[in-house]
Design an enzyme around this catalytic site. Structure first.
Site, short mmCIF file in Angstrom:
data_model
loop_
_atom_site.label_atom_id
_atom_site.label_comp_id
_atom_site.label_asym_id
_atom_site.label_seq_id
_atom_site.Cartn_x
_atom_site.Cartn_y
_atom_site.Cartn_z
N LYS A 1 0.85 -1.19 0.00
CA LYS A 1 0.00 0.00 0.00
C LYS A 1 0.89 1.24 0.00
CE LYS A 1 -3.65 2.44 2.45
NZ LYS A 1 -4.71 2.36 3.45
N LYS B 1 -2.10 -1.55 -3.86
CA LYS B 1 -3.00 -0.40 -3.78
C LYS B 1 -2.21 0.89 -3.83
CE LYS B 1 -6.13 1.70 -0.52
NZ LYS B 1 -6.44 1.83 0.86
C1 PBG Z 1 -7.62 3.60 5.37
C2 PBG Z 1 -7.92 3.24 3.97
C3 PBG Z 1 -7.73 4.08 2.88
C4 PBG Z 1 -8.27 3.42 1.79
C5 PBG Z 1 -8.73 2.17 2.21
N1 PBG Z 1 -8.50 2.07 3.59
C6 PBG Z 1 -7.23 5.47 2.79
C7 PBG Z 1 -5.92 5.83 3.34
O1 PBG Z 1 -5.05 5.00 3.56
O2 PBG Z 1 -5.76 7.01 3.58
C8 PBG Z 1 -8.33 4.01 0.41
C9 PBG Z 1 -9.35 3.47 -0.51
C10 PBG Z 1 -9.67 4.35 -1.66
O3 PBG Z 1 -9.07 5.42 -1.89
O4 PBG Z 1 -10.60 3.98 -2.39
N2 PBG Z 1 -6.82 2.84 6.11
#
Ligand code: PBG
Length: 331
Positions: free
Chosen positions: A201, A255
């Site tokens: 991520k 991601k």
């Molecule tokens: C939070 C989380 C995020 C997303 C999924 N879980 C945002 C972040 O890390 O700030 C993003 C998903 C998306 O943008 O569709 N832990």
């Protein structure tokens, strides 16, 4: 790879001539079974609250979640992933609402498992929807602390498993959380609860609309660069995937998705384990905005963007388009 004969013996266009020929030699396929649908939930009744930066996506109260989930299930979508919009007064520095057995997410899980047991319910494990600071971990003296956060994430995961979650999705990027969650699940007798780790991520700008959707964006002080991966780093992302698999993740995720297809391919080739991509909120918003302006053909780019994940080696994709894709694939 056998190289094609020289022209004119090889004419690549021969097999592109008709639709039937094209289908015969198609290398990858997208099917409804590849989809996980992320859904935003909120308190209240009869509420479908549109999210301006995510056209076509709304925060649903639980009575509206049920018919939406029934529809998704009827379309053949195998899993739905819940993201809570927490009431403002429940966002605190100690994040205690995150492991409340009766919090919004846990009530939604119980309802869905009672009404639609075949639909897989995935959760998000991170503190941001409950945190006064909008961060995924506890903030102490301006630092995001790792080990105390992991303890809290384990409590959160246990409450979700207790409520009946099928798949836990740790999205927080703290070190050691997969091993800690896995051990806690074994100890508590939740041996069959799967973990889909947000392993690779990145600290991305593409999460903006999501932070609006869960109401964490306005609260966030600073950024998430001390825990999410630097977008410049591929080897580090692969190391995170290796680590999470070794700690007991059943599935791993990359991601965001489309700007990181090289990472998807590398993860699949190197580890050959169930690999998912998250087509995140910013990716969805870009495609929707262009389609709404008439600059792109929405259905066409939706299907093309999802096929790209399959071609890059992914087994499935989390996408806000899931029900629309399922409808399009039926035709
Ligand atoms: C939070 C989380 C995020 C997303 C999924 N879980 C945002 C972040 O890390 O700030 C993003 C998903 C998306 O943008 O569709 N832990």
């Amino acid at each position: 790879m056998q190289s094609p004969a020289p022209y004119p013996a090889a004419r690549m266009r021969r097999l592109r001539r008709t639709r039937a020929l094209r289908e015969m030699v198609q290398e990858n396929g997208l099917s409804v079974g590849d989809l996980i649908w992320p859904v935003f939930i909120r308190d209240g009744e009869g509420i479908e609250e549109p999210i301006a930066s995510l056209p076509g996506v709304s925060r649903l109260s639980l009575d509206r979640l049920l018919p939406a989930a029934e529809h998704a299930h009827a379309l053949g979508i195998p899993a739905i992933c819940l993201f809570p919009y927490t009431a403002q007064e429940l966002r605190t520095e100690d994040c205690a609402e995150a492991w409340n057995p009766d919090n919004l997410t846990n009530r939604a899980i119980r309802m869905l498992k009672a009404e639609l047991p075949e639909l897989m319910v995935m959760t998000d494990i991170a503190l941001d929807p409950y945190n006064a600071n909008g961060h995924d971990g506890f903030v102490v003296d301006g630092q995001i602390v790792n080990d105390d956060t992991v303890d809290a994430l384990v409590k959160m995961g246990l409450a979700q498993a207790e409520a009946g979650a099928d798949i836990l999705g740790p999205s927080d990027m703290m070190d050691g959380r997969i091993g800690a969650l896995r051990a806690a699940m074994e100890d508590a007798g939740h041996r069959d609860v799967a973990i889909l780790s947000y392993a690779a991520k990145f600290a991305s700008g593409f999460y903006g609309p999501f932070r609006d959707a869960v109401g964490a964006g306005a609260r966030l002080v600073g950024d998430k660069a001390t825990y999410q991966i630097n977008p410049a780093n591929r080897e580090e992302a692969l190391a995170c995937v290796a680590r999470d698999l070794a700690e007991g993740a059943d599935m791993v995720m990359v991601k965001p998705g489309m700007p990181y297809l090289d990472i998807c391919r590398a993860v699949k080739d190197r580890f050959q384990r169930p690999t998912f991509a998250y087509q995140v909120s910013g990716e969805y918003a870009m495609l929707m905005a262009a389609a709404q302006n008439g600059w792109l053909d929405g259905d066409k780019v939706m299907l093309e963007s999802l096929m790209a994940f399959k071609r890059a080696g992914c087994d499935g994709v989390l996408t806000y388009f899931a029900p629309r894709v399922a409808e399009a694939l039926r035709k």
